[in-house]
Design an enzyme around this catalytic site. Structure first.
Site, PDB file in Angstrom:
ATOM      1  N   ALA A 176     -12.084   4.523 -19.061  1.00 30.15           N
ATOM      2  CA  ALA A 176     -10.994   3.912 -17.366  1.00 30.15           C
ATOM      3  C   ALA A 176     -11.890   4.845 -16.394  1.00 30.15           C
ATOM      4  CB  ALA A 176     -10.066   5.517 -17.378  1.00 30.15           C
ATOM      5  N   CYS A 177     -12.501   3.550 -15.836  1.00 36.73           N
ATOM      6  CA  CYS A 177     -13.139   3.227 -13.803  1.00 36.73           C
ATOM      7  C   CYS A 177     -12.071   2.896 -13.424  1.00 36.73           C
ATOM      8  CB  CYS A 177     -13.818   2.750 -14.578  1.00 36.73           C
ATOM      9  SG  CYS A 177     -14.538   1.204 -14.416  1.00 36.73           S
ATOM     10  N   GLY A 178     -13.084   2.436 -11.971  1.00 37.39           N
ATOM     11  CA  GLY A 178     -12.101   1.736 -10.996  1.00 37.39           C
ATOM     12  C   GLY A 178     -11.567   0.489 -11.141  1.00 37.39           C
ATOM     13  N   GLY A 212     -12.473  -0.651 -14.994  1.00 39.43           N
ATOM     14  CA  GLY A 212     -11.875  -1.020 -15.442  1.00 39.43           C
ATOM     15  C   GLY A 212     -13.427  -1.782 -16.527  1.00 39.43           C
ATOM     16  N   ALA A 236      -8.546   2.384 -14.098  1.00 49.68           N
ATOM     17  CA  ALA A 236      -7.545   3.893 -14.269  1.00 49.68           C
ATOM     18  C   ALA A 236      -6.121   3.500 -13.400  1.00 49.68           C
ATOM     19  CB  ALA A 236      -8.450   5.063 -12.603  1.00 49.68           C
TER      20      ALA A 236
END
Length: 95
Positions: free
Chosen positions: A10-12, A14, A43
């Site tokens: 996950a990241c800000g 995706g 996220a």
């Protein structure tokens, strides 16, 4: 043979950061004899996608108590602490 594990990255957004981290972790684990299935998301989407994953690796803070192991790290982007982060990921997948 052990069951293949699924890791949610996950990241800000995706997209970009989670892709870089997913590929780096997948290759590093392969060198350690661990094969994983990777998935990516924003996220904000983790809680809705966590049911069938074994581990979440995130580059940003996530809500507490998701019910699955979560490792938050920038090590695969910065290179700082990469071996330690990989050891933690491996330990979580071997449990």
């Amino acid at each position: 043979m052990a069951k293949q594990k699924t890791v949610l990255f996950a990241c800000g957004t995706g997209i970009a950061t989670s892709t870089v981290v997913a590929h780096a972790v997948e290759e590093a684990l392969k060198d350690r004899g661990i094969r994983i299935t990777t998935r990516q998301c924003k996220a904000t989407e983790v809680a809705g996608q966590i049911d069938d994953v074994d581990l979440v690796v995130s580059t940003t803070q996530l809500p507490k108590d998701l019910g699955k192991p979560v490792i938050t790290t920038l090590a695969f982007l910065t290179g700082i602490g990469k071996a330690d982060a990989l050891d933690k990921i491996e330990a979580a997948l071997r449990d």
